[in-house]
Design a protein around this motif. Structure first.
Motif, PDB file in Angstrom:
ATOM      1  N   GLU A  22       0.834  -1.211   0.000  1.00  0.00           N
ATOM      2  CA  GLU A  22       0.000   0.000   0.000  1.00  0.00           C
ATOM      3  C   GLU A  22       0.864   1.254   0.000  1.00  0.00           C
ATOM      4  OE1 GLU A  22      -3.600   2.141   2.494  1.00  0.00           O
ATOM      5  OE2 GLU A  22      -2.855   0.206   3.151  1.00  0.00           O
ATOM      6  N   LEU A  23       1.899   1.250   0.834  1.00  0.00           N
ATOM      7  CA  LEU A  23       2.833   2.368   0.876  1.00  0.00           C
ATOM      8  C   LEU A  23       3.534   2.533  -0.467  1.00  0.00           C
ATOM      9  CD1 LEU A  23       4.208   4.583   2.553  1.00  0.00           C
ATOM     10  CD2 LEU A  23       5.904   2.860   3.236  1.00  0.00           C
ATOM     11  N   ALA A  24       3.932   1.429  -1.084  1.00  0.00           N
ATOM     12  CA  ALA A  24       4.589   1.480  -2.398  1.00  0.00           C
ATOM     13  C   ALA A  24       3.650   2.056  -3.453  1.00  0.00           C
ATOM     14  CB  ALA A  24       5.066   0.093  -2.798  1.00  0.00           C
ATOM     15  N   SER A  25       2.376   1.694  -3.386  1.00  0.00           N
ATOM     16  CA  SER A  25       1.394   2.213  -4.337  1.00  0.00           C
ATOM     17  C   SER A  25       1.202   3.721  -4.173  1.00  0.00           C
ATOM     18  CB  SER A  25       0.060   1.488  -4.145  1.00  0.00           C
ATOM     19  OG  SER A  25      -0.912   2.015  -5.002  1.00  0.00           O
ATOM     20  N   ILE A  26       1.108   4.163  -2.935  1.00  0.00           N
ATOM     21  CA  ILE A  26       0.967   5.595  -2.662  1.00  0.00           C
ATOM     22  C   ILE A  26       2.198   6.347  -3.150  1.00  0.00           C
ATOM     23  CG2 ILE A  26       0.849   7.319  -0.820  1.00  0.00           C
ATOM     24  CD1 ILE A  26      -0.883   5.245   0.730  1.00  0.00           C
ATOM     25  N   CYS A  27       3.364   5.795  -2.895  1.00  0.00           N
ATOM     26  CA  CYS A  27       4.610   6.422  -3.330  1.00  0.00           C
ATOM     27  C   CYS A  27       4.661   6.518  -4.854  1.00  0.00           C
ATOM     28  CB  CYS A  27       5.811   5.647  -2.796  1.00  0.00           C
ATOM     29  SG  CYS A  27       7.389   6.413  -3.183  1.00  0.00           S
ATOM     30  N   ALA A  28       4.241   5.458  -5.534  1.00  0.00           N
ATOM     31  CA  ALA A  28       4.222   5.461  -6.997  1.00  0.00           C
ATOM     32  C   ALA A  28       3.280   6.544  -7.521  1.00  0.00           C
ATOM     33  CB  ALA A  28       3.818   4.093  -7.526  1.00  0.00           C
ATOM     34  N   ASP A  29       2.117   6.687  -6.883  1.00  0.00           N
ATOM     35  CA  ASP A  29       1.174   7.737  -7.283  1.00  0.00           C
ATOM     36  C   ASP A  29       1.775   9.115  -7.090  1.00  0.00           C
ATOM     37  OD1 ASP A  29      -0.725   5.837  -7.943  1.00  0.00           O
ATOM     38  OD2 ASP A  29      -1.861   6.066  -6.073  1.00  0.00           O
ATOM     39  N   LEU A  30       2.461   9.313  -5.971  1.00  0.00           N
ATOM     40  CA  LEU A  30       3.091  10.612  -5.703  1.00  0.00           C
ATOM     41  C   LEU A  30       4.205  10.912  -6.706  1.00  0.00           C
ATOM     42  CD1 LEU A  30       3.236  10.512  -1.809  1.00  0.00           C
ATOM     43  CD2 LEU A  30       1.805  11.990  -3.232  1.00  0.00           C
ATOM     44  N   LEU A  31       4.988   9.899  -7.037  1.00  0.00           N
ATOM     45  CA  LEU A  31       6.058  10.100  -8.020  1.00  0.00           C
ATOM     46  C   LEU A  31       5.486  10.449  -9.389  1.00  0.00           C
ATOM     47  CD1 LEU A  31       8.502   7.246  -7.000  1.00  0.00           C
ATOM     48  CD2 LEU A  31       8.928   9.711  -6.836  1.00  0.00           C
ATOM     49  N   LEU A  32       4.385   9.804  -9.769  1.00  0.00           N
ATOM     50  CA  LEU A  32       3.736  10.123 -11.041  1.00  0.00           C
ATOM     51  C   LEU A  32       3.197  11.550 -11.029  1.00  0.00           C
ATOM     52  CD1 LEU A  32       2.709   9.281 -13.827  1.00  0.00           C
ATOM     53  CD2 LEU A  32       0.680   8.351 -12.697  1.00  0.00           C
ATOM     54  N   ALA A  33       2.569  11.943  -9.928  1.00  0.00           N
ATOM     55  CA  ALA A  33       2.062  13.316  -9.816  1.00  0.00           C
ATOM     56  C   ALA A  33       3.203  14.324  -9.886  1.00  0.00           C
ATOM     57  CB  ALA A  33       1.284  13.481  -8.506  1.00  0.00           C
ATOM     58  N   GLN A  34       4.305  14.026  -9.213  1.00  0.00           N
ATOM     59  CA  GLN A  34       5.466  14.908  -9.238  1.00  0.00           C
ATOM     60  C   GLN A  34       5.994  15.059 -10.656  1.00  0.00           C
ATOM     61  OE1 GLN A  34       9.104  13.240  -7.766  1.00  0.00           O
ATOM     62  NE2 GLN A  34       9.796  15.202  -6.952  1.00  0.00           N
ATOM     63  N   ARG A  35       6.134  13.969 -11.367  1.00  0.00           N
ATOM     64  CA  ARG A  35       6.640  13.988 -12.736  1.00  0.00           C
ATOM     65  C   ARG A  35       5.694  14.777 -13.641  1.00  0.00           C
ATOM     66  NH1 ARG A  35       6.851   8.621 -13.947  1.00  0.00           N
ATOM     67  NH2 ARG A  35       8.610   8.473 -12.533  1.00  0.00           N
ATOM     68  N   THR A  36       4.402  14.569 -13.471  1.00  0.00           N
ATOM     69  CA  THR A  36       3.409  15.269 -14.283  1.00  0.00           C
ATOM     70  C   THR A  36       3.456  16.767 -14.025  1.00  0.00           C
ATOM     71  OG1 THR A  36       1.973  13.324 -14.255  1.00  0.00           O
ATOM     72  CG2 THR A  36       0.948  15.415 -14.822  1.00  0.00           C
ATOM     73  N   LEU A  37       3.529  17.156 -12.762  1.00  0.00           N
ATOM     74  CA  LEU A  37       3.580  18.584 -12.428  1.00  0.00           C
ATOM     75  C   LEU A  37       4.866  19.235 -12.928  1.00  0.00           C
ATOM     76  CD1 LEU A  37       2.100  18.490  -8.824  1.00  0.00           C
ATOM     77  CD2 LEU A  37       1.049  19.472 -10.871  1.00  0.00           C
ATOM     78  N   ASN A  38       5.976  18.512 -12.875  1.00  0.00           N
ATOM     79  CA  ASN A  38       7.243  19.063 -13.356  1.00  0.00           C
ATOM     80  C   ASN A  38       7.227  19.321 -14.855  1.00  0.00           C
ATOM     81  OD1 ASN A  38       8.421  19.144 -10.840  1.00  0.00           O
ATOM     82  ND2 ASN A  38       9.413  17.163 -11.045  1.00  0.00           N
ATOM     83  N   GLU A  39       6.361  18.611 -15.589  1.00  0.00           N
ATOM     84  CA  GLU A  39       6.305  18.766 -17.041  1.00  0.00           C
ATOM     85  C   GLU A  39       5.364  19.880 -17.487  1.00  0.00           C
ATOM     86  OE1 GLU A  39       5.295  14.904 -18.513  1.00  0.00           O
ATOM     87  OE2 GLU A  39       7.225  14.049 -17.948  1.00  0.00           O
ATOM     88  N   LEU A  40       4.621  20.470 -16.549  1.00  0.00           N
ATOM     89  CA  LEU A  40       3.692  21.526 -16.922  1.00  0.00           C
ATOM     90  C   LEU A  40       4.425  22.756 -17.416  1.00  0.00           C
ATOM     91  CD1 LEU A  40       1.085  21.379 -14.028  1.00  0.00           C
ATOM     92  CD2 LEU A  40       0.816  20.553 -16.356  1.00  0.00           C
ATOM     93  N   GLN A  41       3.781  23.474 -18.329  1.00  0.00           N
ATOM     94  CA  GLN A  41       4.363  24.706 -18.862  1.00  0.00           C
ATOM     95  C   GLN A  41       4.361  25.767 -17.773  1.00  0.00           C
ATOM     96  OE1 GLN A  41       2.252  26.232 -22.227  1.00  0.00           O
ATOM     97  NE2 GLN A  41       3.613  27.953 -22.494  1.00  0.00           N
ATOM     98  N   ARG A  42       5.454  26.445 -17.636  1.00  0.00           N
ATOM     99  CA  ARG A  42       5.577  27.489 -16.621  1.00  0.00           C
ATOM    100  C   ARG A  42       5.759  28.836 -17.291  1.00  0.00           C
ATOM    101  NH1 ARG A  42       9.652  23.712 -13.914  1.00  0.00           N
ATOM    102  NH2 ARG A  42       8.305  22.459 -12.625  1.00  0.00           N
ATOM    103  N   GLY A  43       4.706  29.397 -17.719  1.00  0.00           N
ATOM    104  CA  GLY A  43       4.778  30.695 -18.345  1.00  0.00           C
ATOM    105  C   GLY A  43       3.407  31.099 -18.851  1.00  0.00           C
ATOM    106  N   PRO A  44       3.263  32.350 -19.185  1.00  0.00           N
ATOM    107  CA  PRO A  44       1.959  32.802 -19.671  1.00  0.00           C
ATOM    108  C   PRO A  44       1.679  32.260 -21.072  1.00  0.00           C
ATOM    109  CG  PRO A  44       3.548  34.559 -19.863  1.00  0.00           C
ATOM    110  CD  PRO A  44       4.240  33.426 -19.149  1.00  0.00           C
TER     111      PRO A  44
END
Length: 63
Positions: A22-44
């Motif tokens: 369960e902890l591994a699954s939560i960690c995997a979800d967090l890592l995916l969210a982190q990766r997704t957020l890091n790929e977002l465009q940062r600018g107008p």
């Protein structure tokens, strides 16, 4: 997530992840969210930049 822990604590977390699915699954979800957020465009958006520049030109023309 950000490799901020001391080596000893990092190792303890890796052990916990190996033994707690369960902890591994939560960690995997967090890592995916982190990766997704890091790929977002940062600018107008281009349209926003154009609007600002167009608005600023009205002041330049009045002078």
């Amino acid at each position: 997530m950000y490799n901020e822990l001391p080596a000893k604590e990092h190792q303890a977390i890796e052990e916990a992840l190996l033994h707690d699915p369960e902890l591994a699954s939560i960690c995997a979800d967090l890592l995916l969210a982190q990766r997704t957020l890091n790929e977002l465009q940062r600018g107008p958006r281009e349209s926003t930049t154009r609007s600002i520049l167009q608005y600023s030109r009205t002041f330049m023309q009045k002078s």
